[in-house]
Design an enzyme around this catalytic site. Sequence first.
Site, short mmCIF file in Angstrom:
data_model
loop_
_atom_site.label_atom_id
_atom_site.label_comp_id
_atom_site.label_asym_id
_atom_site.label_seq_id
_atom_site.Cartn_x
_atom_site.Cartn_y
_atom_site.Cartn_z
CG ASP A 26 -1.89 1.13 1.26
OD1 ASP A 26 -2.62 1.26 2.25
OD2 ASP A 26 -1.91 1.90 0.28
CD GLU A 49 -5.39 6.85 3.35
OE1 GLU A 49 -5.45 7.00 2.12
OE2 GLU A 49 -4.39 6.39 3.91
C1 GLC Z 1 -4.04 4.62 0.45
C2 GLC Z 1 -4.86 3.64 1.22
C3 GLC Z 1 -5.33 2.45 0.42
C4 GLC Z 1 -5.54 2.86 -1.03
C5 GLC Z 1 -4.19 3.25 -1.60
C6 GLC Z 1 -4.27 3.70 -3.06
O1 GLC Z 1 -2.98 5.10 1.22
O2 GLC Z 1 -4.31 3.16 2.44
O3 GLC Z 1 -6.53 1.96 1.02
O4 GLC Z 1 -6.07 1.77 -1.76
O5 GLC Z 1 -3.56 4.29 -0.85
O6 GLC Z 1 -4.98 4.91 -3.16
#
Ligand code: GLC
Length: 629
Positions: A323, A519
Site C-alpha cells: 500500500d 485516512e
Molecule cells: C491509500 C490507502 C489504500 C488505497 C491506496 C491507493 O494510502 O491506504 O486503502 O487503496 O492508498 O490509493
Amino acid sequence: MKKLHFNAHLLIGGLIMVLLIILFLDMYFFSLEKMPALPDNPLYKNSQTPVEDRITDLMSYMTLDEKIGQMALVEKGSVSDLEDVNTYAFGAILSGSGSKPEKNTFEGWRMMVQEFTSTSRASRLGIPILYGVDAIHGHSNVPGATLFPHSIGLGASGNESLVYEVAQATGKELIATGITWSYSPTLDMPEDIRWGRTYESFSDDPVLVGRLGVAYVQGMHSATGQDSSKVLATAKHYLGLGGMQWNTSSSKDYFIDQGVTPPDETKLRTTYLAPFTEVISAGVHTVMVGLNSWGSTKLAAERYLLTDLLKSELGFEGFLVSDWYGVYEIPGSDYRAAITAIRAGVDMVMLPFDYKPFIYNVRNAVLRKEIPIERIDDAVRRILRVKFTMGLFDTMQIPQPLSDEDLFEHKTLARQAVRESLVLLKDPQGLLPLHSNSSTTIRITGSAADNIGRQAGAWTIEWQGVDGNWIPGATSILQGLRGVAGPNVTFEYSQSGTYDETSPVDIGIAIVGERPYAEGWGDNTNPSLSDEDVRAIANLQKVCKRIIVILVTGRPLLITDAIDDWDAVVVAWLPGSEGAGVADVLYGVQPFTGSLPLPWPAHIGQLPIVDGKTKDGTSPLFPRYFGLR
Ligand code: GLC
C-alpha cells in the site's frame, strides 16, 4: 596543511569517479542482458492454452528487468514519459484518489486509461497493464458517477444481494472507463471509532464482514462490458487494521491510522483472518497489505503473515500488493526495504512517487543474490496468473461509454442502498414516518442538509472529498425531501437554524454531520457534532415543537449528552449521491430496516470496543445491531 587538503580532495574525487564507473558498467552490462527471441505466435498468446502453460511460456521470453517491471504498480502522476510504460513493462498503473485526467469526465478517464493500456500492449511482449483506482463507493473520482453509500452504510443494510449489485454496478462504471482494478472491498473491522477510516468498513463483526466481503468480490467480478476483461476486486488491508491502538500511529500527523495492531494470535485467527479466508475461497485475486504494524513489524515486512499464513496455509494463489509508500516505511535504506518486503511476500510494490530506483535496486539485489530469482519468478507468476485468469490478454479492452439507462439503473440501486442503510435510533412519539397529505411547514437546518460533498464523504473526486453542493447528477437530502414530500409540504431552510421565533411550527429536521475526511486526517480525539451544528439544533428547538435529528456521519458520534433533547434520531451514515433515499424512508416509502454495524459508544472511556465489550466495562449507548423498525 594545504598539501593534505589537496590530497583529500583528490582521494574523494577519485572515489566518486570509481563509483560512477561501477554504476555505468552496472547499467550498461545489465542492459545487454540477452532478450530471448520471440516467435510470431508464441504459445502464451493462445487463449486455448492452459493458464499455467501460458505463464511458463511467457516467462521464458522475459528478461529480469521485464519481470521486475511487472512487480511495479506506478502512480500515473509519477510517469515522466509514457514510453516508460513500455520500456519498463510496468505491471500496473494506479490513480491515487484525486489523480485524475485533465478533463475529469468519463470520456477523459477513458482516454487517459486507454493511452496507458495501448502503450503497454505495444511493448515487446505485449503484457497489458492493470489500471487501478479506489472505487470504494462507486467510481467516485468521476463527477456524475453513481456514488453509493460508504461501506459502513452497506454494513448497516446487512444485505448481501444489495452489496453484490452495488459492486457489480461499480464494476460496470469502471469498465466504461477501461479501468480493470479496484482497491475494494475493505475488510477492516474498526474497534475504535476515533479512527478516520471507520466508514470504509462494513462492520466490526468478522462474520458480517466476511459475508459482505464475499458478496462484494463476487459482484465486482461479475461486472461485464463489451469486449472487456473482469474488473479485479482487492481484499484490503491485510491485516488487523481495525485493531490498531490509539496514539501508536507511525505518522506524526495521525493518532491511530497506520498504528500498531497488538500481535494477538487468538484475534488473528478468530477475527482478523476470518474475512480474508472467506474472500479467498470466493475467488479474490489480489490482497493489499496494510500500512499498520503487527507489533513491532510493519505488515509489508511480516513474512509469517504474508507468506506462511496467507500463501502457504490459506493457499492464496493471487498476488499481494503493498500500500502506498508502505514498503519504504520499513526501517533501513530503500534498497534494504525493497528486499525485505519482496522476501516477506509482497509481489507487487505500489510506487507513488518514483519507479526507477525500485527497478534498479531490485535488479541489483537479484544479481547480488539478496533476493532469490525464485522469489521474483513466484511473484511474476502470480501477477501473470491473475492477468491471464481475468482475460486481460484476450480482450482488446476498448471501453464503451455507459448507457444512460445503465447510469439511471445504478442511481436507482444507490437510492435503494441509502434506504436500507438508515438506522432509526429513537422515536418514542412515533413522529416517523412523516405524512404529506396535509398542508404543513417543516423547518430544516444543519451543515449536511444541502451539501452533497458532505453526504458523499471523502474518496469523492478528491482524496479528502469536496465539502460543497456542486457534484453533478447528485441530489442533496434537502432536495430529496422536497421531491418526495410533494406539494402539501413547505420546507424552510436555514443552515444556522435562524427563523422567526414568533411563529413556531410543529416539526423541525436537523441534518447535521461531519465534514469529509480520509485516512489519518479523520483521526479524531472526540468525534462529536461541530459547534456550528450544535448551535443550529439549539436554534431550531426555539422555533419547532419537536425535532428529528439526521446524523450524516462516517462513524458513531458522541451524542450521549444531547440525545435526550431530540425527539427522534436517524443515522444516515454517508449516503452518497442519492440523498432522496433518506427522504423515502422519512416519508414511509419504505420502512426502516437498517441496524448498527458496530456498537455506538456512550463516551471515549469505552474505546476500544472489542467484540462488543467496552474497555471500561460500561454499556455502549447502543449495541451492535440495534435498530428500531
Ligand atoms: C491509500 C490507502 C489504500 C488505497 C491506496 C491507493 O494510502 O491506504 O486503502 O487503496 O492508498 O490509493
